[in-house]
Design a protein around this motif. Structure first.
Motif, PDB file in Angstrom:
ATOM      1  N   VAL A 119       0.857  -1.188   0.000  1.00  8.70           N
ATOM      2  CA  VAL A 119       0.000   0.000   0.000  1.00  8.70           C
ATOM      3  C   VAL A 119       0.891   1.234   0.000  1.00  8.70           C
ATOM      4  N   VAL A 120       0.544   2.220  -0.821  1.00  9.63           N
ATOM      5  CA  VAL A 120       1.289   3.476  -0.880  1.00  9.63           C
ATOM      6  C   VAL A 120       0.338   4.636  -0.626  1.00  9.63           C
ATOM      7  N   VAL A 121       0.711   5.496   0.327  1.00 11.37           N
ATOM      8  CA  VAL A 121      -0.028   6.737   0.578  1.00 11.37           C
ATOM      9  C   VAL A 121       0.848   7.860   0.048  1.00 11.37           C
ATOM     10  N   GLU A 122       0.353   8.569  -0.962  1.00  7.24           N
ATOM     11  CA  GLU A 122       1.157   9.596  -1.608  1.00  7.24           C
ATOM     12  C   GLU A 122       1.494  10.728  -0.638  1.00  7.24           C
ATOM     13  N   GLY A 123       2.724  11.229  -0.739  1.00 12.79           N
ATOM     14  CA  GLY A 123       3.168  12.315   0.116  1.00 12.79           C
ATOM     15  C   GLY A 123       2.566  13.647  -0.291  1.00 12.79           C
ATOM     16  N   ASP A 124       2.546  14.573   0.665  1.00 11.44           N
ATOM     17  CA  ASP A 124       2.029  15.912   0.393  1.00 11.44           C
ATOM     18  C   ASP A 124       3.116  16.969   0.549  1.00 11.44           C
ATOM     19  N   GLY A 125       4.375  16.518   0.599  1.00 10.90           N
ATOM     20  CA  GLY A 125       5.477  17.460   0.716  1.00 10.90           C
ATOM     21  C   GLY A 125       5.602  18.119   2.072  1.00 10.90           C
ATOM     22  N   GLY A 126       4.978  17.545   3.070  1.00 10.77           N
ATOM     23  CA  GLY A 126       5.061  18.102   4.419  1.00 10.77           C
ATOM     24  C   GLY A 126       3.972  19.091   4.737  1.00 10.77           C
ATOM     25  N   GLY A 127       3.164  19.462   3.751  1.00  8.23           N
ATOM     26  CA  GLY A 127       2.064  20.380   4.015  1.00  8.23           C
ATOM     27  C   GLY A 127       0.917  19.681   4.717  1.00  8.23           C
ATOM     28  N   ALA A 128       0.120  20.456   5.430  1.00  7.03           N
ATOM     29  CA  ALA A 128      -1.011  19.873   6.143  1.00  7.03           C
ATOM     30  C   ALA A 128      -2.094  19.442   5.162  1.00  7.03           C
ATOM     31  N   ARG A 129      -2.648  18.266   5.361  1.00  7.35           N
ATOM     32  CA  ARG A 129      -3.743  17.786   4.537  1.00  7.35           C
ATOM     33  C   ARG A 129      -5.061  18.351   5.057  1.00  7.35           C
ATOM     34  N   ALA A 130      -6.083  18.231   4.227  1.00 11.61           N
ATOM     35  CA  ALA A 130      -7.417  18.594   4.690  1.00 11.61           C
ATOM     36  C   ALA A 130      -7.791  17.673   5.848  1.00 11.61           C
ATOM     37  N   VAL A 131      -8.306  18.238   6.915  1.00 15.47           N
ATOM     38  CA  VAL A 131      -8.660  17.441   8.080  1.00 15.47           C
ATOM     39  C   VAL A 131      -9.779  16.477   7.710  1.00 15.47           C
ATOM     40  N   PRO A 132      -9.588  15.164   7.933  1.00 19.96           N
ATOM     41  CA  PRO A 132     -10.647  14.213   7.586  1.00 19.96           C
ATOM     42  C   PRO A 132     -11.919  14.525   8.361  1.00 19.96           C
ATOM     43  N   ALA A 133     -13.055  14.412   7.666  1.00 17.71           N
ATOM     44  CA  ALA A 133     -14.344  14.652   8.324  1.00 17.71           C
ATOM     45  C   ALA A 133     -14.932  13.372   8.891  1.00 17.71           C
ATOM     46  N   SER A 134     -14.412  12.224   8.433  1.00 15.04           N
ATOM     47  CA  SER A 134     -14.974  10.949   8.875  1.00 15.04           C
ATOM     48  C   SER A 134     -13.908   9.866   8.828  1.00 15.04           C
ATOM     49  N   ALA A 135     -14.219   8.757   9.460  1.00 14.73           N
ATOM     50  CA  ALA A 135     -13.346   7.580   9.448  1.00 14.73           C
ATOM     51  C   ALA A 135     -14.167   6.387   8.983  1.00 14.73           C
ATOM     52  N   THR A 136     -13.591   5.579   8.111  1.00 13.68           N
ATOM     53  CA  THR A 136     -14.259   4.370   7.637  1.00 13.68           C
ATOM     54  C   THR A 136     -13.623   3.163   8.313  1.00 13.68           C
ATOM     55  N   VAL A 137     -14.436   2.383   9.003  1.00 11.85           N
ATOM     56  CA  VAL A 137     -13.926   1.235   9.756  1.00 11.85           C
ATOM     57  C   VAL A 137     -14.636  -0.032   9.291  1.00 11.85           C
ATOM     58  N   THR A 138     -13.915  -1.139   9.360  1.00  5.33           N
ATOM     59  CA  THR A 138     -14.466  -2.433   8.959  1.00  5.33           C
ATOM     60  C   THR A 138     -14.152  -3.468  10.031  1.00  5.33           C
ATOM     61  N   ALA A 139     -14.743  -4.637   9.874  1.00  4.84           N
ATOM     62  CA  ALA A 139     -14.506  -5.730  10.818  1.00  4.84           C
ATOM     63  C   ALA A 139     -13.263  -6.535  10.475  1.00  4.84           C
ATOM     64  N   ALA A 140     -12.528  -6.138   9.432  1.00  6.31           N
ATOM     65  CA  ALA A 140     -11.303  -6.850   9.058  1.00  6.31           C
ATOM     66  C   ALA A 140     -10.198  -6.576  10.085  1.00  6.31           C
ATOM     67  N   GLU A 141      -9.362  -7.570  10.314  1.00  2.88           N
ATOM     68  CA  GLU A 141      -8.177  -7.381  11.170  1.00  2.88           C
ATOM     69  C   GLU A 141      -6.970  -7.205  10.257  1.00  2.88           C
ATOM     70  N   ARG A 142      -6.072  -6.279  10.639  1.00  6.93           N
ATOM     71  CA  ARG A 142      -4.940  -5.950   9.767  1.00  6.93           C
ATOM     72  C   ARG A 142      -3.652  -5.841  10.568  1.00  6.93           C
ATOM     73  N   VAL A 143      -2.557  -6.163   9.899  1.00  4.84           N
ATOM     74  CA  VAL A 143      -1.209  -5.883  10.398  1.00  4.84           C
ATOM     75  C   VAL A 143      -0.494  -5.143   9.273  1.00  4.84           C
ATOM     76  N   GLU A 144       0.125  -4.000   9.583  1.00  3.34           N
ATOM     77  CA  GLU A 144       0.824  -3.226   8.562  1.00  3.34           C
ATOM     78  C   GLU A 144       2.235  -2.907   9.033  1.00  3.34           C
ATOM     79  N   ALA A 145       3.191  -3.127   8.151  1.00  2.00           N
ATOM     80  CA  ALA A 145       4.577  -2.770   8.417  1.00  2.00           C
ATOM     81  C   ALA A 145       4.934  -1.580   7.555  1.00  2.00           C
ATOM     82  N   VAL A 146       5.406  -0.503   8.167  1.00  2.00           N
ATOM     83  CA  VAL A 146       5.803   0.692   7.423  1.00  2.00           C
ATOM     84  C   VAL A 146       7.205   0.451   6.864  1.00  2.00           C
ATOM     85  N   LEU A 147       7.335   0.471   5.541  1.00  2.00           N
ATOM     86  CA  LEU A 147       8.608   0.190   4.880  1.00  2.00           C
ATOM     87  C   LEU A 147       9.394   1.460   4.570  1.00  2.00           C
TER      88      LEU A 147
END
Length: 315
Positions: free
Chosen positions: A117-145
Motif C-alpha cells: 500500500v502506498v499513501v502519496e506524500g504531500d510534501g510536508g504540508g497539512a492535509r485537509a482534516v478528515p471529516a470521517s473515518a471508515t472502519v471495517t470488521a477486518a483485522e490488519r497488520v501493517e509494516a511501514v517500509l
C-alpha cells in the motif's frame, strides 16, 4: 490517450501480446515459488482458512525486524526485472490507484490478503482534516517500509469512536484489530506499507463515522455477494419477473445483509402482494431478526392503510 508506434504495432500483434503475457505469468510464478515467498504464501492460505497468525511462523515472522523490507524488495526486484524485459506486458497482480492511495495485491487466499500500500506524500504540508473515518470488521497488520507521516488511530468501541494521535515511520508495525483504522493529517514523504488483512465470515457492513460527533454517516455491504444480491433483486423487480417472487421472498427472510433483504422484500411486495406480505410478516414476528422493529412498523402501517392486509395475515 496517445499511442506511439510501438504500442500501435503491439496492439495489432496478437502473438506478441500472448508472448508478453506468458512472460509476465512466468515472472509471477517464479516469485511465488521463490524461497522468500513460498513459505509465506503457504501460511497465508492457512491464515485465510481461519488459523491463528501466531501458529504460522513464516507469515507472523514476516512482520518482525527487517523481514517486511526484504520481502517487499524481493517482490519488486522480480517485478521490475519482468517489466524491463517486457515493458508492454500486463502485470499479473491486481492493482489500483485512487485519491492519493495505491495498492498492489500480492496474494489473496480465502479470507486473507497480502498487499503493498502506498499513501502519496504531500510534501510536508497539512492535509485537509478528515471529516470521517471508515472502519471495517477486518483485522490488519501493517509494516511501514518507507516514508513518514503524522495522523491518528481511530477505533470504534460499540457506538463510541476513540482517537489517538501518533506518528508513522519506517520499522513501525501497526496491529489494527476489527473496527480500527488509521488517519493521516500530514505525509512528509510517500508512505509505503506491507499489509496483511483478514475478513471475518460473514463480513459485517463497513461503517463511516463522523469525527465531529461520532454519528454513523453511512453503511456499505462488507461482502461483495450482498451487493450482488441487492442489484439482482432490484433488476428482477424492474423487469417485473413475477417468476422470481419466491426467490425474492426467500432472500428477504434469510439471515444476511439488511439492504439486500430490504430490496428483495420491496420487490416481492411490488410483484405479489400476498407473497411479499407473508415474508414481511414472518420477519416482523421474529424477535431474533435485526430487521424486526422496522418491518413490524411497516407491517402495521400497511395494515392501517389497507385493512384487507390484516385479514390476509389472519388467513
Amino acid at each position: 490517450m496517445q499511442a506511439g508506434p510501438q504500442l500501435t504495432a503491439f496492439r495489432g500483434d496478437r502473438a506478441a501480446q500472448d508472448h508478453a503475457q506468458a512472460a509476465m505469468i512466468r515472472a509471477a510464478q517464479d516469485w511465488r515459488g521463490a524461497a522468500c515467498a513460498a513459505p509465506v504464501l503457504d501460511d497465508l492460505t492457512r491464515y485465510g482458512a481461519g488459523e491463528e497468525l501466531g501458529d504460522l511462523p513464516a507469515l507472523s515472522g514476516l512482520f518482525a525486524g527487517n523481514e517486511p523490507a526484504r520481502f517487499a524488495a524481493d517482490f519488486l526486484t522480480h517485478s521490475a526485472s519482468a517489466m524491463a524485459h517486457t515493458p508492454l506486458g500486463q502485470p499479473c497482480f491486481r492493482h489500483s490507484c485512487e485519491g492519493g492511495f495505491a495498492l498492489v495485491s500480492l496474494a489473496n487466499c480465502g479470507r486473507a490478503s497480502l498487499s503493498l500500500v502506498v499513501v502519496e506524500g504531500d510534501g510536508g504540508g497539512a492535509r485537509a482534516v478528515p471529516a470521517s473515518a471508515t472502519v471495517t470488521a477486518a483485522e490488519r497488520v501493517e509494516a511501514v517500509l518507507a516514508g513518514r507521516a503524522r495522523g491518528e488511530i481511530a477505533a470504534l468501541h460499540g457506538e463510541r469512536l476513540e482517537r489517538q494521535p501518533r506518528g508513522f515511520a519506517p520499522g513501525d508495525i501497526l496491529r489494527l484489530p476489527a473496527w480500527h483504522t488509521r488517519l493521516f493529517h500530514q505525509v512528509t514523504s510517500s508512505l509505503v506499507c506491507l499489509r496483511l488483512a483478514r475478513t471475518p465470515e460473514p463480513m459485517p457492513a463497513t461503517r463511516q463515522i463522523s469525527l465531529t460527533d461520532g454519528a454513523l454517516l453511512h453503511e456499505a455491504a462488507g461482502d461483495p455477494r450482498d451487493t450482488r444480491h441487492e442489484l439482482m433483486a432490484a433488476l428482477l423487480t424492474a423487469m417485473g419477473r413475477g417468476d422470481a417472487v419466491d426467490a425474492l421472498a426467500g432472500l428477504a427472510t434469510r439471515e444476511g445483509n439488511g439492504p439486500a433483504r430490504w430490496q428483495a422484500l420491496k420487490g416481492a411486495l411490488a410483484m405479489n402482494t400476498a407473497a411479499g406480505f407473508a415474508a414481511l410478516s414472518a420477519i416482523a414476528s421474529d424477535p431474533a431478526d435485526p430487521l424486526m422493529p422496522d418491518t413490524r412498523a411497516l407491517r402495521d402501517a400497511l395494515i392501517a392503510r389497507h385493512p384487507v392486509l390484516g385479514e390476509l395475515e389472519l388467513a
